[in-house]
Design a protein around this motif. Structure first.
Motif, PDB file in Angstrom:
ATOM      1  N   TYR A 116       0.832  -1.206   0.000  1.00  0.00           N
ATOM      2  CA  TYR A 116       0.000   0.000   0.000  1.00  0.00           C
ATOM      3  C   TYR A 116       0.869   1.259   0.000  1.00  0.00           C
ATOM      4  O   TYR A 116       0.603   2.210  -0.750  1.00  0.00           O
ATOM      5  CB  TYR A 116      -0.912  -0.008   1.225  1.00  0.00           C
ATOM      6  CG  TYR A 116      -1.744   1.251   1.367  1.00  0.00           C
ATOM      7  CD1 TYR A 116      -2.885   1.447   0.580  1.00  0.00           C
ATOM      8  CD2 TYR A 116      -1.390   2.251   2.273  1.00  0.00           C
ATOM      9  CE1 TYR A 116      -3.646   2.602   0.699  1.00  0.00           C
ATOM     10  CE2 TYR A 116      -2.140   3.408   2.401  1.00  0.00           C
ATOM     11  CZ  TYR A 116      -3.276   3.574   1.608  1.00  0.00           C
ATOM     12  OH  TYR A 116      -4.011   4.725   1.734  1.00  0.00           O
ATOM     13  N   GLU A 117       1.920   1.254   0.827  1.00  0.00           N
ATOM     14  CA  GLU A 117       2.766   2.448   0.935  1.00  0.00           C
ATOM     15  C   GLU A 117       3.661   2.635  -0.279  1.00  0.00           C
ATOM     16  O   GLU A 117       4.103   3.744  -0.565  1.00  0.00           O
ATOM     17  CB  GLU A 117       3.615   2.376   2.215  1.00  0.00           C
ATOM     18  CG  GLU A 117       2.796   2.528   3.489  1.00  0.00           C
ATOM     19  CD  GLU A 117       3.676   2.614   4.726  1.00  0.00           C
ATOM     20  OE1 GLU A 117       4.907   2.474   4.592  1.00  0.00           O
ATOM     21  OE2 GLU A 117       3.129   2.837   5.823  1.00  0.00           O
ATOM     22  N   ASP A 118       3.960   1.544  -0.986  1.00  0.00           N
ATOM     23  CA  ASP A 118       4.805   1.630  -2.181  1.00  0.00           C
ATOM     24  C   ASP A 118       4.055   1.103  -3.391  1.00  0.00           C
ATOM     25  O   ASP A 118       4.562   0.280  -4.152  1.00  0.00           O
ATOM     26  CB  ASP A 118       6.103   0.840  -1.978  1.00  0.00           C
ATOM     27  CG  ASP A 118       7.118   1.627  -1.170  1.00  0.00           C
ATOM     28  OD1 ASP A 118       7.518   2.696  -1.642  1.00  0.00           O
ATOM     29  OD2 ASP A 118       7.492   1.175  -0.084  1.00  0.00           O
ATOM     30  N   ALA A 119       2.826   1.601  -3.563  1.00  0.00           N
ATOM     31  CA  ALA A 119       1.977   1.123  -4.664  1.00  0.00           C
ATOM     32  C   ALA A 119       2.646   1.338  -6.020  1.00  0.00           C
ATOM     33  O   ALA A 119       2.567   0.489  -6.907  1.00  0.00           O
ATOM     34  CB  ALA A 119       0.622   1.824  -4.620  1.00  0.00           C
ATOM     35  N   ASP A 120       3.321   2.477  -6.187  1.00  0.00           N
ATOM     36  CA  ASP A 120       4.014   2.734  -7.447  1.00  0.00           C
ATOM     37  C   ASP A 120       5.063   1.667  -7.727  1.00  0.00           C
ATOM     38  O   ASP A 120       5.243   1.220  -8.851  1.00  0.00           O
ATOM     39  CB  ASP A 120       4.692   4.109  -7.414  1.00  0.00           C
ATOM     40  CG  ASP A 120       3.684   5.247  -7.506  1.00  0.00           C
ATOM     41  OD1 ASP A 120       2.549   4.973  -7.927  1.00  0.00           O
ATOM     42  OD2 ASP A 120       4.037   6.376  -7.146  1.00  0.00           O
ATOM     43  N   HIS A 121       5.747   1.269  -6.673  1.00  0.00           N
ATOM     44  CA  HIS A 121       6.800   0.263  -6.797  1.00  0.00           C
ATOM     45  C   HIS A 121       6.226  -1.087  -7.197  1.00  0.00           C
ATOM     46  O   HIS A 121       6.740  -1.765  -8.084  1.00  0.00           O
ATOM     47  CB  HIS A 121       7.541   0.166  -5.461  1.00  0.00           C
ATOM     48  CG  HIS A 121       8.590  -0.901  -5.411  1.00  0.00           C
ATOM     49  ND1 HIS A 121       9.462  -1.139  -6.445  1.00  0.00           N
ATOM     50  CD2 HIS A 121       8.915  -1.789  -4.433  1.00  0.00           C
ATOM     51  CE1 HIS A 121      10.282  -2.114  -6.107  1.00  0.00           C
ATOM     52  NE2 HIS A 121       9.962  -2.531  -4.900  1.00  0.00           N
TER      53      HIS A 121
END
Length: 325
Positions: A116-121
């Motif tokens: 969730y915190e690194d959705a772009d990743h």
């Protein structure tokens, strides 16, 4: 839910013993095995703290939670189950399933948070190191862009994924030891392979895949509830039957379909990055073979589950036939 407790454990100072801990680790462990690099060694005490914490939970489950469950769930007139449940081996199994249930919920909390915190990743494979995040949308991400991010998936890392690998290493260290004492060889092999794979992840090689592969654990809460229902003779309950169906679906989706898909993607990333000077061929071979072993074990266990399900269905049909005759 578990973040506060985990952070407290991980923030316990490293043991000193008048400098003997560092001396012992440097002399006998550092670089003695390929993944025991400086990064791993710096977190070794945290891995040990997590393993000890899980064993304390196991002891609490054995001496406190198991008797409590027995008192609540066992019919006082069921003498056979009372005797069976009081057996030391069975009490060990109950305690192990309690730990497994809590561990699965705990690690999944961190995995969901990481994605969730690194959705772009995770969904567009953007850069996560050095604070250089590229913002892509899934619609405009082309194949070349995806392939170019292979280096980030193999060599990049996040602090939260690092925490996930510490939790995984600590749990599987405990799991392989307790399985040697209380369980079957298959579960011990599972613990050894899992500990090795996540130890490599903790050394900052394929750290990205930690949260990805730990979504295997989505089936574990249902597995443990299923085991408790069978053990305490509650499997005829409608909730238990719904849990049984959910467990088999989740097991197939998370451990087999997702598992083989991700190992395919991982091998693809390996083929795209093997010429990089940072690439570690031994680790790649260990991880690939280890994941194949886990996938084969999952297939084996799933076939057993299907066999048991078929026997239950055929048994019910036979009973109905006998009654009608």
């Amino acid at each position: 839910m578990f973040a506060t407790v985990v952070d407290y454990i991980l923030n316990i100072p490293k043991p000193d013993f008048d400098g003997k801990y560092d001396t012992f680790v440097s002399r006998y462990l550092l670089n003695k095995v390929s993944f025991l690099n400086d990064t791993y060694i710096s977190h070794l005490h945290q891995v040990l703290y997590i393993a000890v914490s899980y064993h304390l939970l196991f002891l609490a489950s054995y001496f406190i939670f198991q008797p409590l469950l027995s008192k609540i769930l066992i019919n006082k007139n069921d003498k056979d189950l009372i005797v069976k449940d009081s057996n030391k081996k069975k009490r060990n199994q109950v305690a192990m399933h309690i730990v497994s249930f809590i561990q699965a919920v705990c690690i999944l909390e961190f995995c969901v948070k990481a994605i969730y915190e690194d959705a772009d990743h995770y969904f567009t494979f953007a850069t996560v190191t050095n604070g250089l995040k590229k913002s892509h949308s899934i619609t405009n991400l082309d194949l070349v862009d995806y392939l170019n991010q292979a280096t980030e998936r193999i060599f990049g890392y996040t602090v939260l994924n690092e925490k996930i690998t510490i939790l995984a290493c600590g749990y599987f260290l405990w799991d392989m030891v307790i399985s040697a004492y209380c369980s079957t060889p298959a579960f011990m092999v599972h613990g050894v392979v899992s500990f090795t794979v996540y130890s490599i992840g903790l050394s900052h090689f394929i750290n990205y895949y930690a949260a990805v592969f730990l979504f295997f654990e989505l089936s574990n809460p249902f597995l443990n509830l299923r085991w408790f229902a069978n053990h305490y003779k509650k499997s005829d309950n409608i909730l238990a039957k719904l849990n049984e169906i959910t467990f088999m679906v989740m097991f197939f989706v998370c451990r087999i379909a997702w598992g083989f898909l991700q190992i395919g993607l991982l091998i693809t990333d390996f083929t795209l990055t093997y010429t990089d000077p940072r690439f570690q061929m031994v680790h790649a071979l260990v991880i690939t073979s280890g994941n194949f072993v886990l996938n084969i074990l999952n297939l084996y266990w799933f076939m057993i589950m299907l066999k048991i399900a078929r026997e239950k269905i055929s048994g019910k049909k036979d009973n109905k036939k006998v009654k009608s005759e």
